[in-house]
Design an enzyme around this catalytic site. Sequence first.
Site, PDB file in Angstrom:
ATOM      1  N   ARG A 174      -1.179   4.611  13.261  1.00  0.00           N
ATOM      2  CA  ARG A 174      -0.584   4.207  14.461  1.00  0.00           C
ATOM      3  C   ARG A 174      -0.287   4.753  15.530  1.00  0.00           C
ATOM      4  O   ARG A 174      -1.728   5.362  15.941  1.00  0.00           O
ATOM      5  CB  ARG A 174       0.841   4.964  14.253  1.00  0.00           C
ATOM      6  N   ARG A 222       0.817  -1.553   0.156  1.00  0.00           N
ATOM      7  CA  ARG A 222      -0.273   0.021   0.089  1.00  0.00           C
ATOM      8  C   ARG A 222       0.953   1.449  -0.172  1.00  0.00           C
ATOM      9  O   ARG A 222       1.955   0.694   0.424  1.00  0.00           O
ATOM     10  CB  ARG A 222      -0.793   0.104   1.105  1.00  0.00           C
ATOM     11  N   LYS A 227       3.951  -6.809  11.488  1.00  0.00           N
ATOM     12  CA  LYS A 227       3.292  -7.156  10.391  1.00  0.00           C
ATOM     13  C   LYS A 227       2.701  -8.618  10.158  1.00  0.00           C
ATOM     14  O   LYS A 227       4.182  -9.154   9.332  1.00  0.00           O
ATOM     15  CB  LYS A 227       2.883  -6.517   9.170  1.00  0.00           C
TER      16      LYS A 227
HETATM   17  C1  BTN Z   1       0.575  -3.668   2.479  1.00  0.00           C
HETATM   18  O1  BTN Z   1       1.232  -3.151   2.305  1.00  0.00           O
HETATM   19  O2  BTN Z   1      -0.374  -3.607   3.504  1.00  0.00           O
HETATM   20  C2  BTN Z   1      -0.162  -4.977   0.939  1.00  0.00           C
HETATM   21  C3  BTN Z   1       0.912  -5.785   1.126  1.00  0.00           C
HETATM   22  C4  BTN Z   1       0.109  -6.100  -0.289  1.00  0.00           C
HETATM   23  C5  BTN Z   1       1.402  -7.211  -1.245  1.00  0.00           C
HETATM   24  C6  BTN Z   1       0.624  -8.419  -1.931  1.00  0.00           C
HETATM   25  S1  BTN Z   1       1.485  -9.888  -2.109  1.00  0.00           S
HETATM   26  C7  BTN Z   1       0.046 -10.535  -3.334  1.00  0.00           C
HETATM   27  C8  BTN Z   1       0.158  -9.038  -4.377  1.00  0.00           C
HETATM   28  N1  BTN Z   1       1.065  -8.652  -5.185  1.00  0.00           N
HETATM   29  C9  BTN Z   1       1.575  -7.403  -4.843  1.00  0.00           C
HETATM   30  O3  BTN Z   1       2.351  -6.669  -5.343  1.00  0.00           O
HETATM   31  N2  BTN Z   1       0.829  -6.553  -3.458  1.00  0.00           N
HETATM   32  C10 BTN Z   1       0.185  -8.404  -3.253  1.00  0.00           C
END
Ligand code: BTN
Length: 317
Positions: A312, A113, A178
């Site tokens: 946060r 994100r 996380k």
């Molecule tokens: C975050 O920042 O918390 C979101 C992370 C999301 C990661 C997943 S892995 C599968 C899918 N492909 C990506 O490039 N991102 C999501």
Amino acid sequence: MQEIYRLLADGETHSGSKLGARLGLSRAAIWKRVKKLQEQGIEIITVPGKGYRLARPANFIDVEFLRKQATGFEDVHLHEKIDSTNAEIKRLIKQGCLRRLVIAEEQTAGMGRRGRRWASPYAANVYLSLAWPVTRGVAQLEGLSLVIGLAVYRTLKPHLSHELGLKWPNDVLVGDRKISGILIELMGDPADSCFAVIGIGINVNQAVDVEEIANPWTSVLLETGQAADRNQLIADLLANLDFLLEQQANQGFAVLREDWQAAHLWQGRKVALSFADKEIEGVVQGVNNKGELGLLLDDGVRYFAGGEISVRLRNDC
Ligand code: BTN
């Protein structure tokens, strides 16, 4: 390089010369590749005078097993290495391939994100994406990202009994570390024809940092001391997603609100919420039927929708 990992998959010790003979490489070249794999977070033990073995038997994604589980999909695409499973789903949608599940052993440009990277080392974790048709207008998007978080939470709960919980809108944490992240991207116009591209990353068997990760993280392996079966975890996740997404589409987020709040780690906590260049402090009241976060401010409770907002913890006392 991954071929060496495949040859070591049985967990037995394999000599450098035998590995070299199988791959047409010198022992020195094998050694260099082993080092590279180790740098990528793959735990390979050097057994002096004997060769190399994996710290634990490999657990590869089994696409045939998952095809049997993923009954709601036309097909499951498994990639050894891909830029990002979300990017691949978007390419597939453009080609008219809609009901596909995309899974990768490794992502070279995993997206998080707010433009962050998502570390995606080889054969360690779960990286998957799917397209969810939004056929009932914008209302179907309400709480969607929270519902996905709840599906991941329910999948991990049998493995991690304590400290596992949700952080609005859709992080899954163990304490303050996380363990899973969710990226939802919209393609099309929600008022017309639209897809939510749902990308899920779960840290399963990753034991070490492979690149600098800004925030504290953990994995099932680090929390339990035991590697988890990624195939069964994906199968459980698909079942949870299927059930919860149908519920959300038919009845809205309201029916899942209580369950979500019961798993919310920061209920009643003081937080700072940032968006654009603003920061607002308040006490978390929970979420409303649209999945918006309620904060008690000086002038009463105000609700905030997801998007580019980050939250946060502030000191409670
Ligand atoms: C975050 O920042 O918390 C979101 C992370 C999301 C990661 C997943 S892995 C599968 C899918 N492909 C990506 O490039 N991102 C999501």
